[in-house]
Design a protein around this motif. Structure first.
Motif, PDB file in Angstrom:
ATOM      1  N   LYS A 158      -1.341  16.495   1.491  1.00 59.65           N
ATOM      2  CA  LYS A 158      -0.557  16.081   2.651  1.00 59.65           C
ATOM      3  C   LYS A 158      -1.128  14.834   3.338  1.00 59.65           C
ATOM      4  O   LYS A 158      -0.466  14.249   4.186  1.00 59.65           O
ATOM      5  N   ILE A 159      -2.358  14.452   2.998  1.00 60.41           N
ATOM      6  CA  ILE A 159      -2.980  13.313   3.682  1.00 60.41           C
ATOM      7  C   ILE A 159      -2.358  12.030   3.170  1.00 60.41           C
ATOM      8  O   ILE A 159      -2.390  11.754   1.962  1.00 60.41           O
ATOM      9  N   PRO A 160      -1.781  11.200   4.030  1.00 62.59           N
ATOM     10  CA  PRO A 160      -1.155   9.948   3.577  1.00 62.59           C
ATOM     11  C   PRO A 160      -2.201   8.938   3.116  1.00 62.59           C
ATOM     12  O   PRO A 160      -3.258   8.787   3.732  1.00 62.59           O
ATOM     13  N   VAL A 161      -1.896   8.270   2.009  1.00 59.87           N
ATOM     14  CA  VAL A 161      -2.781   7.251   1.453  1.00 59.87           C
ATOM     15  C   VAL A 161      -2.131   5.896   1.675  1.00 59.87           C
ATOM     16  O   VAL A 161      -0.936   5.736   1.439  1.00 59.87           O
ATOM     17  N   PRO A 162      -2.868   4.875   2.140  1.00 59.94           N
ATOM     18  CA  PRO A 162      -2.281   3.546   2.341  1.00 59.94           C
ATOM     19  C   PRO A 162      -1.686   3.016   1.051  1.00 59.94           C
ATOM     20  O   PRO A 162      -2.296   3.085  -0.012  1.00 59.94           O
ATOM     21  N   GLY A 163      -0.475   2.531   1.147  1.00 58.91           N
ATOM     22  CA  GLY A 163       0.199   1.974  -0.010  1.00 58.91           C
ATOM     23  C   GLY A 163       0.959   2.983  -0.838  1.00 58.91           C
ATOM     24  O   GLY A 163       1.622   2.634  -1.794  1.00 58.91           O
ATOM     25  N   VAL A 164       0.862   4.252  -0.465  1.00 55.92           N
ATOM     26  CA  VAL A 164       1.575   5.325  -1.180  1.00 55.92           C
ATOM     27  C   VAL A 164       2.525   5.982  -0.199  1.00 55.92           C
ATOM     28  O   VAL A 164       2.212   6.147   0.975  1.00 55.92           O
ATOM     29  N   SER A 165       3.708   6.372  -0.670  1.00 60.98           N
ATOM     30  CA  SER A 165       4.682   6.990   0.229  1.00 60.98           C
ATOM     31  C   SER A 165       4.118   8.271   0.803  1.00 60.98           C
ATOM     32  O   SER A 165       3.471   9.049   0.115  1.00 60.98           O
ATOM     33  N   LEU A 166       4.380   8.508   2.085  1.00 64.42           N
ATOM     34  CA  LEU A 166       3.816   9.665   2.781  1.00 64.42           C
ATOM     35  C   LEU A 166       4.489  10.945   2.321  1.00 64.42           C
ATOM     36  O   LEU A 166       5.691  10.983   2.084  1.00 64.42           O
ATOM     37  N   THR A 167       3.704  11.994   2.219  1.00 66.15           N
ATOM     38  CA  THR A 167       4.261  13.283   1.827  1.00 66.15           C
ATOM     39  C   THR A 167       4.920  13.982   2.995  1.00 66.15           C
ATOM     40  O   THR A 167       5.717  14.868   2.811  1.00 66.15           O
ATOM     41  N   LEU A 168       4.551  13.585   4.207  1.00 63.23           N
ATOM     42  CA  LEU A 168       5.210  14.145   5.388  1.00 63.23           C
ATOM     43  C   LEU A 168       6.085  13.042   5.979  1.00 63.23           C
ATOM     44  O   LEU A 168       5.596  12.157   6.667  1.00 63.23           O
ATOM     45  N   PRO A 169       7.374  13.034   5.730  1.00 62.05           N
ATOM     46  CA  PRO A 169       8.204  11.911   6.137  1.00 62.05           C
ATOM     47  C   PRO A 169       8.300  11.760   7.644  1.00 62.05           C
ATOM     48  O   PRO A 169       8.264  12.712   8.392  1.00 62.05           O
ATOM     49  N   SER A 170       8.382  10.546   8.062  1.00 65.60           N
ATOM     50  CA  SER A 170       8.529  10.249   9.484  1.00 65.60           C
ATOM     51  C   SER A 170       9.485   9.087   9.637  1.00 65.60           C
ATOM     52  O   SER A 170       9.580   8.220   8.775  1.00 65.60           O
ATOM     53  N   SER A 171      10.169   9.072  10.749  1.00 72.59           N
ATOM     54  CA  SER A 171      11.162   8.023  10.966  1.00 72.59           C
ATOM     55  C   SER A 171      10.502   6.663  11.148  1.00 72.59           C
ATOM     56  O   SER A 171      11.022   5.649  10.747  1.00 72.59           O
ATOM     57  N   ASP A 172       9.324   6.646  11.762  1.00 77.38           N
ATOM     58  CA  ASP A 172       8.676   5.368  12.030  1.00 77.38           C
ATOM     59  C   ASP A 172       7.163   5.579  11.936  1.00 77.38           C
ATOM     60  O   ASP A 172       6.500   5.904  12.905  1.00 77.38           O
ATOM     61  N   SER A 173       6.623   5.422  10.739  1.00 80.33           N
ATOM     62  CA  SER A 173       5.205   5.678  10.528  1.00 80.33           C
ATOM     63  C   SER A 173       4.457   4.360  10.482  1.00 80.33           C
ATOM     64  O   SER A 173       4.450   3.662   9.468  1.00 80.33           O
ATOM     65  N   GLY A 174       3.858   4.000  11.593  1.00 80.06           N
ATOM     66  CA  GLY A 174       3.048   2.819  11.653  1.00 80.06           C
ATOM     67  C   GLY A 174       1.641   3.101  11.188  1.00 80.06           C
ATOM     68  O   GLY A 174       1.267   4.225  10.889  1.00 80.06           O
ATOM     69  N   PRO A 175       0.797   2.050  11.121  1.00 81.85           N
ATOM     70  CA  PRO A 175      -0.586   2.258  10.672  1.00 81.85           C
ATOM     71  C   PRO A 175      -1.372   3.193  11.586  1.00 81.85           C
ATOM     72  O   PRO A 175      -2.207   3.966  11.109  1.00 81.85           O
ATOM     73  N   GLU A 176      -1.107   3.146  12.897  1.00 83.46           N
ATOM     74  CA  GLU A 176      -1.829   4.022  13.805  1.00 83.46           C
ATOM     75  C   GLU A 176      -1.435   5.479  13.597  1.00 83.46           C
ATOM     76  O   GLU A 176      -2.273   6.383  13.654  1.00 83.46           O
ATOM     77  N   VAL A 177      -0.137   5.713  13.332  1.00 85.50           N
ATOM     78  CA  VAL A 177       0.323   7.077  13.044  1.00 85.50           C
ATOM     79  C   VAL A 177      -0.341   7.595  11.773  1.00 85.50           C
ATOM     80  O   VAL A 177      -0.842   8.725  11.722  1.00 85.50           O
ATOM     81  N   THR A 178      -0.370   6.737  10.740  1.00 84.53           N
ATOM     82  CA  THR A 178      -1.003   7.137   9.481  1.00 84.53           C
ATOM     83  C   THR A 178      -2.471   7.460   9.691  1.00 84.53           C
ATOM     84  O   THR A 178      -2.988   8.465   9.181  1.00 84.53           O
ATOM     85  N   ARG A 179      -3.165   6.627  10.467  1.00 85.03           N
ATOM     86  CA  ARG A 179      -4.595   6.855  10.709  1.00 85.03           C
ATOM     87  C   ARG A 179      -4.818   8.163  11.457  1.00 85.03           C
ATOM     88  O   ARG A 179      -5.706   8.951  11.098  1.00 85.03           O
ATOM     89  N   MET A 180      -4.006   8.424  12.479  1.00 83.12           N
ATOM     90  CA  MET A 180      -4.174   9.646  13.256  1.00 83.12           C
ATOM     91  C   MET A 180      -3.912  10.885  12.395  1.00 83.12           C
ATOM     92  O   MET A 180      -4.617  11.898  12.506  1.00 83.12           O
ATOM     93  N   ILE A 181      -2.902  10.792  11.532  1.00 83.59           N
ATOM     94  CA  ILE A 181      -2.595  11.932  10.667  1.00 83.59           C
ATOM     95  C   ILE A 181      -3.736  12.166   9.683  1.00 83.59           C
ATOM     96  O   ILE A 181      -4.131  13.316   9.429  1.00 83.59           O
ATOM     97  N   GLN A 182      -4.283  11.077   9.129  1.00 83.83           N
ATOM     98  CA  GLN A 182      -5.434  11.219   8.232  1.00 83.83           C
ATOM     99  C   GLN A 182      -6.586  11.926   8.936  1.00 83.83           C
ATOM    100  O   GLN A 182      -7.205  12.852   8.383  1.00 83.83           O
ATOM    101  N   ILE A 183      -6.872  11.517  10.166  1.00 85.63           N
ATOM    102  CA  ILE A 183      -7.994  12.100  10.911  1.00 85.63           C
ATOM    103  C   ILE A 183      -7.736  13.576  11.188  1.00 85.63           C
ATOM    104  O   ILE A 183      -8.608  14.430  10.997  1.00 85.63           O
ATOM    105  N   MET A 184      -6.521  13.913  11.637  1.00 87.33           N
ATOM    106  CA  MET A 184      -6.216  15.307  11.972  1.00 87.33           C
ATOM    107  C   MET A 184      -6.270  16.217  10.737  1.00 87.33           C
ATOM    108  O   MET A 184      -6.797  17.328  10.788  1.00 87.33           O
ATOM    109  N   LEU A 185      -5.752  15.721   9.619  1.00 87.58           N
ATOM    110  CA  LEU A 185      -5.760  16.555   8.415  1.00 87.58           C
ATOM    111  C   LEU A 185      -7.178  16.690   7.857  1.00 87.58           C
ATOM    112  O   LEU A 185      -7.538  17.749   7.326  1.00 87.58           O
TER     113      LEU A 185
END
Length: 817
Positions: free
Chosen positions: A404-431
């Motif tokens: 479930k952890i999003p990888v930069p450059g790869v489509s996210l497994t948890l879809p979001s309407s607007d996933s910016g770099p900060e959102v991706t970073r926060m999700i990585q940290i939380m997971l």
């Protein structure tokens, strides 16, 4: 006239005369016991008269209630109770109808004393086990009336308490009477449970500060001293204890609705108390049903305020702690999927500040600190759930979260309407924080099966990112996974320990599975430790965690080959700190020097080679005198004492690879491998590190290949890749394309213009040549089986195997089918 009356009285039915005789002239005198015994004997002797006795008593009671003669009402109810307790026959059903009719009459009264009197009689009736079933009896009125009494708002507080307690006991009686009788009204229907459960919770909430406890036998017998809260809890526990598998949902759903309607999630304490009662009262094998309902309720409230969601998550945390091992149920991954989804949504809400414009939220303002509290609660709950799972299921959960952890450059497994770099970073940290919780206390005997490549490789790839927090979390996860003997606290601080026996390390012999694990993944671990030390953003916590990782590798997974590689790695870190090519700040250089010194001091004592220990201790002593800033005691402190630059670091303050190779070679270690400097192998994972270009990676790989070549002395200089080289390669590829195009044109032209005989001869020659090549290959690769006909003698006395085709061989009958 009197004679006529006496004559008429004597003509009345006997049961009526017996009933009349139990009533005294003065109601204060109470029931006439001798006459009551006669009535009971008559009822037992003539059970067919029991229904008429009940009807006549009911008639008298109704008349006395209407005339406010409450003394006679009490006498009538006492008589009914005694008859009910004494008579158990097939005619009891008709008598019970009269009895319930009278109880209903009392409950409908406005006088609290009559309501309590009717309730007490009903409770006595509820404790009687009937011999014959009743097909038409209904308790709907009693459920409604007792629930209403539970919410009594009588002015006098003592009377109000008595009425409420009577209502609770009445509900308890209804449950006892109906819950185990399939022919009675189904008490688990929503129409009943929506009245019973909220009534109990209302009284349970009236003294929220009272701790949940079970009354002693003395308290249970003295009900007048029992508070409504204690009685309610006892009744609630009894209700839940009688719930079968299919009734758990019916009992829990009204609880969730009550907590929603009265906003009781936000306080947390009452909601937690309710579900503690539920989890301790239901059968343990049904615990996962409660947890699944809570998860569904959490999903339903995903756009509610953070405090409400945090309250539900807190209840989940407590429920998971109470549930027995493995009680999460068959849908383990669904549990974690729901929690991870809530974590993702919370991060989105915090960073975007809205619930996607949902209309049912209105103008509610999202508070970032509340969302943070929710995220922490979700992470704690994930850890709590994981602790109830066996090792194999926990490994599956680790893989699931990693996916479930999003990888930069790869489509996210948890879809979001607007996933910016900060959102991706926060999700990585939380997971990753969730993974830290899941891996805490993880114990396994086989590292290969517990840490497959599908988990370890993505995890290590995150240690190459520029974000220091993500790198630190990855290292924490690795420590939890490798530490199997609780050695990690002993490496919590980097220091030079003169005698490591004070650490009391638990060291076991490395198993075969551990050797295979290090053979497969050891180089990856070394490489990531080395690259983490190169990061400019690494702080004191990173170096302390890296030291702990090196220490645990030495204690948990080290054989002779691993020890050699770890020593090479430590010396490579020293070279890294000395290198001028790396733009490392002074603090990082000193920290890497100190890390290498502390680790070499540890590993030399673990190897127990005296000459090795002597060399390490000599260098450390020189550093203490001349350059203390290269030791951990001066670096890893709040205010490190560092020089302005590290220009001159040489001589006796450095650990010498030649000296270490010499002393360890005398103890049987692989000197050839020790003498080879450690160089990390760069892979495709380095795309995650944004500072490394493709050109650098190619040149480094070429350099590594040339260094590792066995013909090291005779190797030619590596070809330098320049702009001209790339240009020539492009021009050459264009020329090759032109030649290929011309060859194809000639072949087509030949087949168009050449005569048929020439084309046929050309194709025949090619086919003949192909067949001959195939025959040669078959002769070389295919060995014929032993021939049943034996061998043939050659002219020189040698035997020659005779090959018989398969279709000509004769096999035994058993081999043919």
């Amino acid at each position: 006239m009197y004679g006529v009356c006496g004559c008429c009285g004597a003509l009345r039915p006997r049961y009526k005369r017996l009933v009349d005789n139990i009533f005294p002239e003065d109601p204060e005198d109470g029931l006439v016991k001798s006459n009551m015994e006669k009535l009971t004997f008559y009822a037992l002797s003539a059970p067919e008269k029991l229904d008429r006795i009940g009807a006549y008593l009911s008639e008298r009671l109704s008349r006395d209630v209407a005339r406010h003669r409450y003394g006679y009402v009490c006498i009538a109810m006492e008589a009914l109770d005694q008859l009910l307790m004494a008579c158990h026959c097939q005619s009891i059903n008709l008598f019970v109808e009269s009895f319930l009719k009278m109880v209903r009459k009392l409950l409908e009264s406005d006088k609290p004393s009559l309501q309590i009197l009717g309730t007490n009689s009903f409770v006595k009736f509820a404790n009687i086990e009937e011999d014959t079933p009743s097909y038409h009896r209904s308790y709907d009125f009693f459920v409604s009336r007792f629930s209403e009494m539970c919410h009594s708002s009588y002015e006098d507080p003592d009377i109000r308490t008595n009425i409420r307690m009577a209502g609770i006991r009445g509900l308890q009686g209804v449950v006892r009477k109906t819950v185990n009788d399939e022919l009675q009204a189904n008490i688990w229907d929503p129409q009943h449970m929506d009245k019973i459960v909220p009534s109990l919770l209302f009284n349970l909430q009236s003294e929220e500060g009272t701790e949940s406890r079970s009354p002693s036998p003395l308290q249970a017998s003295e009900k007048e001293k029992e508070s409504p809260v204690e009685l309610t809890e006892r009744c609630f526990r009894e209700l839940l204890g009688r719930a079968a598998f299919g009734n758990i949902k019916s009992a829990v759903t009204p609880v969730l609705m009550h907590l929603d309607n009265h906003s009781l999630w936000e306080g947390k304490s009452f909601a937690v108390r309710c579900f503690k009662i539920i989890m301790y009262s239901i059968q343990s094998q049904h615990s996962h049903l409660v947890i699944q309902q809570l998860l569904g309720h959490l999903d339903a409230n995903s756009k509610n305020s953070a405090t409400v969601r945090a309250g539900i998550v807190e209840v989940l945390l407590e429920a998971a702690a109470i549930a027995a091992s493995g009680s999460v149920g068959p849908t383990v991954l669904e549990v974690f999927n729901t929690l991870l989804k809530q974590l993702r949504l919370s991060v989105d809400y915090e960073l975007t500040g809205s619930y996607d414009g949902s209309t049912n939220i209105g103008t509610k303002i999202i508070k970032a600190h509340e969302e943070r509290q929710l995220q922490e609660a979700v992470i704690r709950t994930i850890g709590s759930f994981a602790n109830t799972l066996p090792t194999y299921q926990r490994s599956e959960v680790m893989l699931f979260i990693m996916g479930k952890i999003p990888v930069p450059g790869v489509s996210l497994t948890l879809p979001s309407s607007d996933s910016g770099p900060e959102v991706t970073r926060m999700i990585q940290i939380m997971l990753l924080k969730s993974l830290v919780q899941v891996t805490a206390g993880f114990q396994t005997t086989n590292m290969l099966t517990a840490l497959p490549s599908s988990f370890l490789e993505p995890l290590l790839s995150f240690s190459l990112t520029e974000d220091p927090e993500i790198r630190l979390l990855v290292l924490e996860i690795l420590l939890s996974l490798i530490d199997r003997h609780e050695n990690r606290p002993k490496f919590s601080k980097i220091s030079i320990v003169s005698d490591i026996s004070v650490l009391k390390l638990k060291v076991d012999k490395c198993s075969r599975q551990d050797n295979l694990f290090m053979k497969k993944h050891g180089q990856q671990l070394y490489r990531h430790i080395y690259l983490n030390c190169k990061e400019e953003s690494s702080a004191k916590e990173h170096y302390e965690t890296l030291f702990a990782l090196l220490g645990l590798l030495s204690v948990e997974l080290a054989n002779e080959e691993v020890v050699v590689d770890l020593i090479r790695l430590a010396l490579a870190l020293q070279d890294l700190a000395l290198s001028t090519d790396e733009a490392l700040p002074t603090y990082n250089r000193c920290a890497v020097h100190a890390l290498a010194a502390a680790y070499l001091n540890l590993i030399c004592q673990l190897t127990t080679v005296p000459a090795f220990c002597q060399h390490i201790h000599e260098v450390i002593e020189v550093r203490r005198k001349e350059k203390p800033h290269l030791l951990p005691e001066d670096v890893f402190v709040q205010k490190p004492k560092l020089p302005s630059s590290l220009d001159k670091v040489d001589g006796d303050v450095l650990f010498l690879q030649s000296k270490i190779t010499e002393v360890l070679g005398g103890s049987g270690y692989n000197t050839e491998r020790l003498a080879t400097p450690y160089v990390p192998q760069y892979t495709d994972e380095d795309r995650l590190s944004k500072r490394k270009s493709i050109g650098e990676t190619i040149s480094i790989q070429m350099d590594v290949e040339s260094r590792n070549s066995p013909e090291k002395k005779e190797r030619t200089p590596a070809e330098e890749i320049t702009f001209e080289t790339l240009k020539n390669a492009i021009v050459d590829s264009v020329g090759m394309e032109e030649q290929e195009r011309e060859r194809r044109r000639q072949v087509v032209e030949k087949f168009q213009k050449a005569p048929f005989e020439e084309i046929a001869a050309h194709c025949g020659a090619r086919a003949t040549m192909l067949q001959s090549k195939l025959n040669q290959i078959f002769e070389i690769t295919i060995r014929p089986p032993p021939s049943p006909s034996g061998t043939i003698s050659s002219g020189y006395g040698q035997t020659q195997s005779r090959s018989v085709p398969i279709y000509e061989m004769k096999f035994p009958d058993l081999c043919v089918y």
